[in-house]
Design a protein around this motif. Structure first.
Motif, short mmCIF file in Angstrom:
data_model
loop_
_atom_site.label_atom_id
_atom_site.label_comp_id
_atom_site.label_asym_id
_atom_site.label_seq_id
_atom_site.Cartn_x
_atom_site.Cartn_y
_atom_site.Cartn_z
N ILE A 92 38.39 -2.25 90.78
CA ILE A 92 37.81 -1.11 91.49
C ILE A 92 36.29 -1.14 91.37
O ILE A 92 35.56 -0.93 92.34
CB ILE A 92 38.38 0.22 90.95
N LEU A 93 35.82 -1.41 90.16
CA LEU A 93 34.38 -1.47 89.93
C LEU A 93 33.74 -2.59 90.75
O LEU A 93 32.67 -2.40 91.34
CB LEU A 93 34.12 -1.68 88.44
N CYS A 94 34.37 -3.74 90.80
CA CYS A 94 33.84 -4.86 91.58
C CYS A 94 33.76 -4.49 93.06
O CYS A 94 32.76 -4.78 93.73
CB CYS A 94 34.72 -6.09 91.41
N PHE A 95 34.80 -3.87 93.59
CA PHE A 95 34.80 -3.47 95.00
C PHE A 95 33.66 -2.50 95.30
O PHE A 95 32.97 -2.62 96.31
CB PHE A 95 36.14 -2.83 95.36
N LEU A 96 33.47 -1.53 94.40
CA LEU A 96 32.42 -0.53 94.62
C LEU A 96 31.04 -1.17 94.59
O LEU A 96 30.16 -0.83 95.39
CB LEU A 96 32.52 0.57 93.57
N LEU A 97 30.82 -2.13 93.69
CA LEU A 97 29.52 -2.79 93.61
C LEU A 97 29.27 -3.69 94.82
O LEU A 97 28.14 -3.80 95.30
CB LEU A 97 29.43 -3.60 92.32
N VAL A 98 30.33 -4.33 95.33
CA VAL A 98 30.18 -5.13 96.55
C VAL A 98 29.82 -4.24 97.74
O VAL A 98 28.95 -4.58 98.56
CB VAL A 98 31.47 -5.92 96.83
N ILE A 99 30.47 -3.09 97.84
CA ILE A 99 30.14 -2.14 98.91
C ILE A 99 28.70 -1.65 98.76
O ILE A 99 27.96 -1.53 99.75
CB ILE A 99 31.13 -0.96 98.90
N MET A 100 28.29 -1.41 97.53
CA MET A 100 26.91 -0.98 97.29
C MET A 100 25.92 -2.06 97.71
O MET A 100 24.87 -1.78 98.29
CB MET A 100 26.73 -0.64 95.81
#
Length: 285
Positions: A92-100
């Motif tokens: 989840i954290l990786c996905f959020l950072l990629v979106i950021m």
């Protein structure tokens, strides 16, 4: 996308209806692999690649607004899967950072600058949380949670052996070892250490050799982020690096198949860059 939707259906039927349509999917990680009440299902090696592709198509200026919606749906399904079905905090954290990171390259200068600053702060903060093995970190991560506690025990166990073999590592070893916590006896897997797994087994030399292609591909994508392939490469490489840091090493067997995809995409991006340079040269002439 078809694989994710099928897994969502199987997960829903098992957890909500009680119908085990595909027992082989659940037996891989075991029927006790859960957060909360639902049994989790791991994703595929293409999950981050799919999210990166969807974000790159959404950002593609050549698409009309009505043609963006399928990619918005793809991104939404990917987020749903990683949050509810996989239920992996690191994922989840990786996905959020990629979106950021994708927000950091939008056309709005103010919004882009804010996203870049926030992304840098978040990356530094979370990487520090993983590698600074302190009492403060243990309290922040809820040290008395069994999953967190066994990770610290496993890290200490493998690190004590690695300290005498820093350059080349202690070599290939069996993945699982049993640790006893206040809650239960756990099998902790070396593969759960992510990129540290590579460092411990192959040392500094192995870490540099194995992960330099992804660092290289990220900067190639960053350089060519105005093109579709470059932007796609930047996001997918960033995801691969992050997920390897956050306990999901790209060289583990469930994820290693993504490596040739990223290397091929890197070649496409480099070809685009070369063609652009030739085009600019002829325009100047």
């Amino acid at each position: 996308m078809i694989a994710l939707m099928l897994r969502i259906l199987v997960w829903f039927l098992y957890n909500k209806v009680g119908l085990n349509l595909m027992p082989g999917l659940f037996s891989v990680m075991g029927y006790s692999w859960s957060h909360g009440s639902g049994i989790r299902l791991p994703g595929t090696f293409l999950d981050g690649f799919l999210l990166s592709y969807s974000l790159s198509k959404i950002r593609d200026n050549r698409l009309k607004h009505r043609r963006i919606y399928p990619y918005l749906i793809c991104a939404g399904i990917s987020l749903y899967y990683v949050y509810y079905v996989f239920n992996s905090r690191s994922q989840i954290l990786c996905f959020l950072l990629v979106i950021m990171l994708s927000f950091a390259f939008v056309n709005n200068r103010i919004f882009s600058s804010l996203a870049k600053v926030l992304l840098l702060v978040l990356c530094c903060f979370f990487i520090a949380k993983i590698y600074l093995h302190t009492d403060f970190l243990q309290s922040v991560l809820n040290f008395y949670d069994p999953g967190t506690q066994v990770r610290f025990l496993g890290f200490d166990f493998y690190q004590s052996d690695w300290l005498n073999h820093k350059i080349l590592g202690f070599g290939i070893v069996s993945d699982g070892n049993i640790f006893h916590t206040w809650y239960n006896s756990w099998i902790y897997y070396l593969s759960d250490l992510g990129i540290v797994n590579t460092l411990f087994q192959f040392g500094y030399v192995g870490l540099i050799i194995l992960f330099s292609p992804f660092i290289f591909s990220f900067f190639i994508g960053l350089k060519n982020n105005r093109s579709l392939n470059g932007y796609f490469l930047m996001l997918s490489s960033f995801y691969t690096i992050l997920s390897s840091i956050f306990f999901q090493n790209v060289y583990d067997s469930p994820r290693i198949l993504i490596v040739p995809f990223i290397l091929a995409l890197m070649q496409l991006s480099m070809k685009d860059d070369k063609n652009n340079e030739e085009r600019h040269f002829y325009n100047r002439v």
